[in-house]
Design a protein around this motif. Sequence first.
Motif, PDB file in Angstrom:
ATOM      1  N   ASP A  52      48.691  39.719  27.731  1.00  0.00           N
ATOM      2  CA  ASP A  52      49.104  41.049  28.180  1.00  0.00           C
ATOM      3  C   ASP A  52      48.677  41.345  29.603  1.00  0.00           C
ATOM      4  O   ASP A  52      48.949  42.423  30.134  1.00  0.00           O
ATOM      5  CB  ASP A  52      48.584  42.136  27.244  1.00  0.00           C
ATOM      6  CG  ASP A  52      47.064  42.092  27.069  1.00  0.00           C
ATOM      7  OD1 ASP A  52      46.378  41.565  27.963  1.00  0.00           O
ATOM      8  OD2 ASP A  52      46.572  42.578  26.038  1.00  0.00           O
ATOM      9  N   SER A  53      47.975  40.409  30.236  1.00  0.00           N
ATOM     10  CA  SER A  53      47.507  40.604  31.600  1.00  0.00           C
ATOM     11  C   SER A  53      47.652  39.306  32.380  1.00  0.00           C
ATOM     12  O   SER A  53      47.558  38.211  31.809  1.00  0.00           O
ATOM     13  CB  SER A  53      46.041  41.046  31.594  1.00  0.00           C
ATOM     14  OG  SER A  53      45.491  41.030  32.903  1.00  0.00           O
ATOM     15  N   LEU A  54      47.865  39.431  33.683  1.00  0.00           N
ATOM     16  CA  LEU A  54      47.935  38.247  34.525  1.00  0.00           C
ATOM     17  C   LEU A  54      46.620  37.470  34.459  1.00  0.00           C
ATOM     18  O   LEU A  54      46.605  36.244  34.559  1.00  0.00           O
ATOM     19  CB  LEU A  54      48.250  38.647  35.968  1.00  0.00           C
ATOM     20  CG  LEU A  54      48.485  37.497  36.954  1.00  0.00           C
ATOM     21  CD1 LEU A  54      49.744  36.719  36.588  1.00  0.00           C
ATOM     22  CD2 LEU A  54      48.590  38.035  38.380  1.00  0.00           C
ATOM     23  N   ALA A  55      45.520  38.172  34.238  1.00  0.00           N
ATOM     24  CA  ALA A  55      44.213  37.523  34.168  1.00  0.00           C
ATOM     25  C   ALA A  55      44.103  36.557  32.996  1.00  0.00           C
ATOM     26  O   ALA A  55      43.263  35.646  33.023  1.00  0.00           O
ATOM     27  CB  ALA A  55      43.112  38.588  34.075  1.00  0.00           C
ATOM     28  N   ASP A  56      44.944  36.713  31.967  1.00  0.00           N
ATOM     29  CA  ASP A  56      44.900  35.810  30.813  1.00  0.00           C
ATOM     30  C   ASP A  56      45.268  34.380  31.196  1.00  0.00           C
ATOM     31  O   ASP A  56      44.958  33.437  30.459  1.00  0.00           O
ATOM     32  CB  ASP A  56      45.833  36.312  29.712  1.00  0.00           C
ATOM     33  CG  ASP A  56      45.364  37.621  29.102  1.00  0.00           C
ATOM     34  OD1 ASP A  56      44.140  37.868  29.126  1.00  0.00           O
ATOM     35  OD2 ASP A  56      46.211  38.401  28.628  1.00  0.00           O
ATOM     36  N   LEU A  57      45.917  34.220  32.336  1.00  0.00           N
ATOM     37  CA  LEU A  57      46.327  32.879  32.770  1.00  0.00           C
ATOM     38  C   LEU A  57      45.174  32.085  33.359  1.00  0.00           C
ATOM     39  O   LEU A  57      45.354  30.941  33.770  1.00  0.00           O
ATOM     40  CB  LEU A  57      47.464  32.985  33.785  1.00  0.00           C
ATOM     41  CG  LEU A  57      48.758  33.592  33.245  1.00  0.00           C
ATOM     42  CD1 LEU A  57      49.762  33.776  34.377  1.00  0.00           C
ATOM     43  CD2 LEU A  57      49.351  32.734  32.152  1.00  0.00           C
ATOM     44  N   ALA A  58      43.990  32.676  33.388  1.00  0.00           N
ATOM     45  CA  ALA A  58      42.812  31.914  33.795  1.00  0.00           C
ATOM     46  C   ALA A  58      42.443  30.871  32.740  1.00  0.00           C
ATOM     47  O   ALA A  58      41.745  29.897  33.040  1.00  0.00           O
ATOM     48  CB  ALA A  58      41.631  32.858  34.036  1.00  0.00           C
ATOM     49  N   ASP A  59      42.898  31.083  31.500  1.00  0.00           N
ATOM     50  CA  ASP A  59      42.681  30.108  30.422  1.00  0.00           C
ATOM     51  C   ASP A  59      43.619  28.925  30.646  1.00  0.00           C
ATOM     52  O   ASP A  59      44.839  29.095  30.603  1.00  0.00           O
ATOM     53  CB  ASP A  59      42.964  30.771  29.080  1.00  0.00           C
ATOM     54  CG  ASP A  59      42.664  29.854  27.900  1.00  0.00           C
ATOM     55  OD1 ASP A  59      42.630  28.622  28.091  1.00  0.00           O
ATOM     56  OD2 ASP A  59      42.502  30.371  26.777  1.00  0.00           O
TER      57      ASP A  59
ATOM     58  N   ASP B  84      43.859  35.193  44.168  1.00  0.00           N
ATOM     59  CA  ASP B  84      42.474  35.044  44.638  1.00  0.00           C
ATOM     60  C   ASP B  84      41.523  35.944  43.854  1.00  0.00           C
ATOM     61  O   ASP B  84      40.471  35.500  43.373  1.00  0.00           O
ATOM     62  CB  ASP B  84      42.385  35.355  46.131  1.00  0.00           C
ATOM     63  CG  ASP B  84      42.999  34.259  46.995  1.00  0.00           C
ATOM     64  OD1 ASP B  84      42.994  33.094  46.569  1.00  0.00           O
ATOM     65  OD2 ASP B  84      43.495  34.596  48.095  1.00  0.00           O
ATOM     66  N   ASP B  85      41.873  37.222  43.737  1.00  0.00           N
ATOM     67  CA  ASP B  85      40.974  38.188  43.103  1.00  0.00           C
ATOM     68  C   ASP B  85      40.717  37.852  41.639  1.00  0.00           C
ATOM     69  O   ASP B  85      39.624  38.116  41.116  1.00  0.00           O
ATOM     70  CB  ASP B  85      41.555  39.602  43.213  1.00  0.00           C
ATOM     71  CG  ASP B  85      41.579  40.116  44.650  1.00  0.00           C
ATOM     72  OD1 ASP B  85      40.962  39.459  45.519  1.00  0.00           O
ATOM     73  OD2 ASP B  85      42.238  41.147  44.897  1.00  0.00           O
ATOM     74  N   LEU B  86      41.716  37.301  40.951  1.00  0.00           N
ATOM     75  CA  LEU B  86      41.579  36.995  39.528  1.00  0.00           C
ATOM     76  C   LEU B  86      41.113  35.569  39.277  1.00  0.00           C
ATOM     77  O   LEU B  86      41.019  35.138  38.116  1.00  0.00           O
ATOM     78  CB  LEU B  86      42.919  37.241  38.811  1.00  0.00           C
ATOM     79  CG  LEU B  86      43.437  38.684  38.842  1.00  0.00           C
ATOM     80  CD1 LEU B  86      44.818  38.775  38.201  1.00  0.00           C
ATOM     81  CD2 LEU B  86      42.456  39.621  38.125  1.00  0.00           C
ATOM     82  N   GLY B  87      40.834  34.828  40.347  1.00  0.00           N
ATOM     83  CA  GLY B  87      40.358  33.460  40.186  1.00  0.00           C
ATOM     84  C   GLY B  87      41.361  32.541  39.519  1.00  0.00           C
ATOM     85  O   GLY B  87      41.005  31.717  38.671  1.00  0.00           O
TER      86      GLY B  87
END
Length: 562
Positions: free
Chosen positions: A22-29, A64-67
């Motif tokens: 549900d978030s772009l940050a989930d793609l860090a996995d 960058d911000d979300l690594g």
Amino acid sequence: MDDGAAQGYLVDRESAERYDIDSLADLADPDVASRFDTDGDGAADLTGCSVGWGCEAVVERHLDDLGLRDTVTHVQGEYAPLLDDVVERYQRGEPVLFYTWTPNWTLGQLVPGEDVTWLDVPDGWPANDIRAVANTAFLDEHPPIRRLLESVVIPLEDITVQNARMRAGEGAPADIRRHAHEWIAEHTSEVTAWLHQADPELEADLGERPPGSGAGANPDGSGAASRGGTLIVTTRGLSPFVAYEDDEYTGFSVELWGHIAERLGVDYRIQQVNSLAKQLDDVQRGAADVALGGLDITSGRAEQVALSQPTLRSGLQVMVRSDEGSGIGSALGRIVTSNLVTWILWFVAIFGLILIAVGHVIWLLERNRNPDIPTSYPRGIAESIWWAVVAITPFGAGNNTPRRNLGRVFAVGWILAGYFLLAYFTASITSAMAVDEIRGDIAGPEDLAGHRVGTVVQTPGAEHLTTIGVGPVLYEDIDQAYAALRDGELDAVVYDAPALQHEAARNGRGELQMVGPVFEEFSYGIGTALDTGLRARIDVALLELAENGIYDAVYERWFGGR
């Protein structure tokens, strides 16, 4: 429209629900990101902004911000063809991850909440308002127009649907005017209220407008060529004329234009738009110098832009499978792929139920009188059904005949009915094969009647087939028609000859072939602004290419020999 302009990232709904994205940050996995990998490097491929767009810097900052640098790749290039690829991958059942905005044609095909899901992103893009922009002096001189523009509110969903219709081929100026009239007809009360608010004394007439009404060409003929000496070439994806592969434009029209530009001694930059109407509008208002790719030469088009001499003389042609032939094998092959197979299966199923019913009746009538019919249910029913089968064959029932008078009367009725059923079945198969042989193979457009013929909606092929009484099977995309022809769902495809010839030469060797002549001929050309000298220079370059053989070489490379 308040908050009408939104932008952000989306994924296909199936992936969002299965992996709880549900978030772009989930793609860090890495496991989640790998689902959206299209090039095999393990990272998610995010179809994003073109280089130089304002959104490019924002996308880069989010990564960058979300690594996300190790798990997400920002795929950049020409936005329109990249989004075409996204839609095609979704239609093939593949996961998709992309950036877009509203209103945009993409969301008319990939609908948020149904097909795709928006992703949350910290410090993302706030929704912006959509406003009409007009010349201040013009609005000061015409206060009712200012009030009208301030009143108009068109639902975002309606704009998206109309954009999708343009993308699907309804992009000519006449189509866009028709879309507007259709929308007004469906929202008469709202439009009347806007007009009355803008000018209470106005008597609104929302009837049909003349087909030729609307903006004309830019009267001064100014173009983009004066800005830095680089020609702006506007085009749209239309294989084999224009295609975007490996971050490069290619195709017959693109290669031909490269040779023309070389002879003109000019630099150029290609930009892709979503519709023919946008191409023409860009040229008319000076945002582009050249309209390229699949631009048919008509009298109506010549009123909008200056058209070069034909770059390609085209028309319709017929494509069939290479295994089309005569004889019993070909006939049986066509029968197998026809509706007759479904009819046969239904007949077998119904006939089987009738045999079971007849077997039960004979067993009930004969089980206590006939030593050949066992009294036990399983063996007795099996024997009775066997009797029902052999009784209507040339071998007959042999010694196993009914003993009771009532059983004999029933047997006579069943034998007569069974003969009729078998005769009907045999006659149906024979007539189907006979009709197929009478129809014969497709050798040209005159043989299309009675066959399953496919084409693409809103094309000359669809119009021609409808005119001659051949109800076509319509597809949104020519590739779908090719697939149906290969799978035996169609007997033929009728479409623009160059596109069919390209498919047969490039991808259809051994599978697809052209038959018959080109018919319903028309020509393609290159469009420039009216009242400029660019069209004449292009015509000279085309003549030179024809004389020195370069045109023929380009043609053969894309369509095969002529």
